[in-house]
Design an enzyme around this catalytic site. Structure first.
Site, PDB file in Angstrom:
ATOM      1  N   SER A   1      58.767  43.125  12.500  1.00 28.80           N
ATOM      2  CA  SER A   1      60.061  43.473  11.891  1.00 28.80           C
ATOM      3  C   SER A   1      61.060  44.074  12.861  1.00 28.80           C
ATOM      4  O   SER A   1      62.195  44.362  12.477  1.00 28.80           O
ATOM      5  CB  SER A   1      59.830  44.447  10.726  1.00 28.80           C
ATOM      6  OG  SER A   1      59.276  45.659  11.176  1.00 28.80           O
TER       7      SER A   1
ATOM      8  N   LYS B   1      61.398  52.426   4.981  1.00 29.42           N
ATOM      9  CA  LYS B   1      62.330  52.304   6.113  1.00 29.42           C
ATOM     10  C   LYS B   1      63.705  52.874   5.771  1.00 29.42           C
ATOM     11  O   LYS B   1      64.310  53.591   6.575  1.00 29.42           O
ATOM     12  CB  LYS B   1      62.433  50.838   6.527  1.00 29.42           C
ATOM     13  CG  LYS B   1      61.140  50.281   7.134  1.00 29.42           C
ATOM     14  CD  LYS B   1      61.260  48.811   7.482  1.00 29.42           C
ATOM     15  CE  LYS B   1      59.963  48.304   8.091  1.00 29.42           C
ATOM     16  NZ  LYS B   1      60.018  46.862   8.429  1.00 29.42           N
TER      17      LYS B   1
END
Length: 819
Positions: free
Chosen positions: A704, A747
């Site tokens: 990611s 996140k």
């Protein structure tokens, strides 16, 4: 109670004659007392010169031992009915034996082991109890004189011959320990006592021999008994030989059973036989399956044919006990009140709506279908978010018994399936043990830390779980030890894990529910509603004695804990309360404590974490990435620098293979688009690029960070700064597409804590925003992109190729911005 183990211990001839001399001197003392403490025996007749070990448990018997004086002498008397604990005087024989205590020791609470040796016979003149101790007035009982010495010697010889024949037939007595003593005993009373002690006779017959005072009559009676026993043994031998050759199988089985009964009677094993009959009846009346019942009855049949002291008998008995103790059809009452279940879940845990909804749905289906078949749920989330405690609340809400199986570090398949019962020390696996502990066939079994399973040469425990966690197979779960199918379909399995790093077949059997980390606001609510009241109750602190201000709780969360859950927060709250208790004990005037942001340091010391707020100034080559770990989300700075060289790429920061591949992919994308970015191709041959992710001691991996790495490399090569208030997440492909990532909530939570203003996410993650709390979304400007070029145009401040001014981006991408 006075149990016994008879141990005739015969001395050598020299020691034996010395003992007789001592005994005569002891008995012939003119000042010998006529009152002694009395000890009652069950199923045992004591004779002079006989040594036995007794286990004393009745109160009066223990008191009798404690009342013995320095002579260590007491009277041993046999009671007529062994089943009575407190017999009356008429239920006790009138002749006993004066005995000397050789040794005593305490075996366990309430039981004393004592070794005694008979001295001489006595007649009981009177029995009475004083201070819970039985005493006996006794008179010496000696044998009568006889006149016909030849007749007596002839009787003695006959008895000796017959007894030797008896010993040769009766294999249960070792003749070598007796024959030498018999041949050298000259005293006829001692001769009769020794033989009487070794005859296998009922209590009443042995007592009769003890009471006879006529030597000729005693010898005649012994001779009659020996003859009778010899005939019985010979008859048994003849029957055994005849039956072995003549009877057919069914008659043979009957005979062997009858013979076994006789053996049990002779060896005093009737209690064991009755115990097996009770065990067999328990199996027949149990609710176990037909397969298990047939297996148990077959094992009991084998058990009946074995010596109870053999190791194999012990293995079979343990196996049958396990079959009986496992709950086969014992079902606890399931709670069908959805409102009550919802109240329990809400009372115990804050938030976690997904899990609560799933459990309430399960209860609703149970009510509708009346089927208790449980789902197999896996709670995945960082440590401290309440996975294990939530499982306990689910058990309480559904009315199921709760059992926990800790899987962390387990590496032996037999821990799950058990060992074959032929192995020494074999036991069932953890699942069957949990069922026994639960005592019902429909408990909630928590498989804790399922992602921490390991494997080695002993097998793979995760593979052994496949059958138990498959709703189509667990109706007939097979444990190696039990060896019969067991139904686990009514069990509600709940597994917990910090990540989904599980074998694919096992993961396919689990219904995964993710538990995200808590926001700061959620932690504050949890601290107020759950943690502080819980710690006050645990430490016996009254309400109002320790008051936490909200600012103090917030400061504690931001500066003393760095976690997705609330475990460390709970510990720190407990630490503050302990400090208060200590001060209160030292100062009686110290009644109340207000915990504020300013004095929190007095309780917890200096702050442990300085918030990693993003910098305000733009930087070349530094891109704020977002990472997801087992402990929650975090900001991940990606740094790149370029220097003269020969086109080498250096990667540091303890990056995993997947992340290294992301670097290669991002670099290839930048090179493929060099023309659009105004980059000369020569720069890739004449420049070395170094990519580093700080905190190099911490391993990092995952795809990611790909788009962020791409932007960092590009910023370095074109000398264009990156906006400092932006963070990014997204996987990159060679064509520049931004692919979907996981852990978006964690996140974004990390971005919010770090004072990030804008977050770039992949377009495919738009659907995940519905699950993000408004508390997080409200502090961020979320910008979805479908490719790396869009992300570059947002993040880099520069003028090149297809660069779009940041002001224009705000107008052109209004439909892709969420706040």
């Amino acid at each position: 109670m006075c149990g016994k183990i008879i141990l005739p211990l015969h001395l050598s001839i020299s020691d034996y004659n010395l003992y007789l001399g001592l005994r005569v001197n002891f008995v012939n003392k003119s000042n010998m007392k006529d009152r002694f403490p009395a000890l009652l025996l069950r199923d045992l007749v004591m004779f002079p010169d006989m040594m036995v070990t007794l286990f004393v448990g009745r109160e009066k018997s223990i008191n009798a031992l404690e009342s013995v004086d320095d002579s260590n002498t007491l009277v041993l008397i046999t009671q007529k009915d062994a089943s009575k604990d407190m017999p009356k005087q008429e239920e006790i024989f009138s002749v006993g034996v004066l005995a000397k205590i050789l040794q005593t020791s305490k075996v366990q609470e309430g039981t004393i082991k004592v070794v005694v040796q008979g001295i001489k016979r006595v007649k009981i003149d009177k029995l009475y109890t004083r201070a819970k101790t039985m005493y006996a007035h006794v008179l010496p009982l000696v044998d009568d004189d006889y006149t016909d010495e030849k007749e007596v010697l002839a009787l003695k010889r006959s008895v000796q011959d017959k007894f030797e024949e008896y010993l040769s037939i009766n294999k249960r007595i070792n003749p070598e320990t007796i024959n030498d003593n018999i041949s050298q005993i000259s005293n006829l009373s001692d001769f009769c006592n020794l033989i009487s002690a070794h005859l296998m006779l009922p209590v009443d017959k042995k007592q009769a021999l003890l009471e006879i005072t006529s030597i000729p009559k005693k010898l005649e009676q012994i001779l009659v008994y020996i003859d009778s026993e010899i005939e019985l043994l010979k008859a048994e031998g003849r029957i055994r030989n005849r039956v072995r050759n003549q009877i057919e199988k069914n008659q043979k089985d009957y005979y062997l059973n009858e013979q076994l009964k006789a053996i049990h009677r002779e060896l005093g094993e009737e209690d064991y036989k009755e115990e097996l009959m009770v065990l067999e009846q328990k199996v027949k009346s149990s609710k176990m399956s037909k397969e298990a019942k047939d297996t148990a009855l077959s094992e009991i049949k084998k058990l009946k044919m074995m010596n109870q002291m053999s190791s194999e008998a012990s293995v079979i008995r343990s196996y049958v006990d396990w079959l009986l103790e496992i709950p086969w059809k014992q079902i606890s009452k399931i709670n069908k009140d959805i409102s009550k279940a919802e109240d329990i879940l809400n009372k115990d845990h804050y938030g976690l709506e997904k899990v609560k909804d799933r459990i309430l749905e399960h209860i609703a289906v149970t009510v509708r279908t009346n089927n208790m078949r449980g789902p197999i749920i896996c709670l995945v989330g960082p440590p401290g978010v309440g996975k294990t405690s939530l499982a306990k609340s689910i058990a309480s809400a559904t009315g199921r018994n709760f059992v926990k199986i800790a899987l962390g570090g387990m590496r032996d398949e037999a821990e799950i399936r058990g060992h074959r019962k032929t192995y020494v020390g074999a036991m069932p696996g953890k699942i069957i043990q949990a069922m026994k502990k639960a005592k019902t066939s429909n408990p909630l079994i928590l498989l804790d830390e399922i992602d921490k399973l390991s494997f080695d040469y002993r097998g793979d425990p995760s593979s052994a779980l496949l059958e138990a966690l498959d709703p189509e197979q667990n109706k007939s779960f097979s444990d190696h030890y039990i060896g019969v199918n067991y139904d686990l379909s009514n069990v509600l399995f709940i597994a917990t894990a910090n990540s989904l790093d599980l074998p694919r077949p096992l993961l396919d059997r689990l219904e995964v529910i993710r538990l995200s980390g808590y926001t700061d606001g959620e932690k504050i609510s949890i601290a107020k509603q759950y943690l502080i009241p819980k710690q006050n109750k645990f430490h016996s602190v009254k309400e109002g004695e320790v008051v936490f201000e909200e600012e103090a709780i917030k400061f504690l969360i931001e500066s003393y804990t760095k976690e997705a859950g609330v475990r460390q927060l709970d510990r720190d709250i407990a630490k503050v309360i302990r400090k208060f208790i200590r001060k209160k004990l030292l100062d009686s005037n110290y009644e109340k404590q207000i915990v504020s942001k300013d004095n929190l340091k007095d309780f917890l010391g200096s702050v442990k974490y300085i918030n990693n707020f993003v910098k305000s100034e733009k930087k070349i080559g530094i891109m704020n990435g977002l990472a997801y770990t087992e402990a929650g989300g975090d900001i991940l700075e990606i740094e790149s620098v370029a220097m003269k060289g020969d086109g080498k790429v250096k990667i540091t920061g303890k990056l995993g293979d997947v992340m290294k591949e992301s670097v290669e992919t991002a670099l290839s994308y930048v090179r493929s688009k060099a023309f659009f970015f105004g980059i000369d191709d020569k720069i890739f041959k004449e420049t070395d690029i170094h990519i580093h992710v700080p905190e190099g001691a911490i391993p990092k991996d995952g795809p990611s960070a790909g788009v962020g790495i791409c932007i960092s490399i590009l910023s370095t090569l074109i000398k264009a700064p990156i906006y400092a208030d932006i963070a990014i997440t997204g996987e990159i492909t060679l064509s520049g597409r931004a692919l979907r990532i996981g852990g978006l909530k964690e996140k974004l939570l990390a971005a919010s804590r770090s004072r990030v203003k804008r977050v770039i996410i992949p377009q495919e993650n738009l659907r995940d925003l519905e699950e993000i709390p408004l508390e997080i979304r409200g502090t961020l400007e979320i910008l979805p992109v479908s490719n790396a070029m869009e992300a570059i145009n947002i993040a880099i401040d520069g003028d090149f190729g297809t660069r779009i001014p940041i002001d224009d981006i705000k107008t052109q991408h209004t439909d892709r911005r969420y706040s």
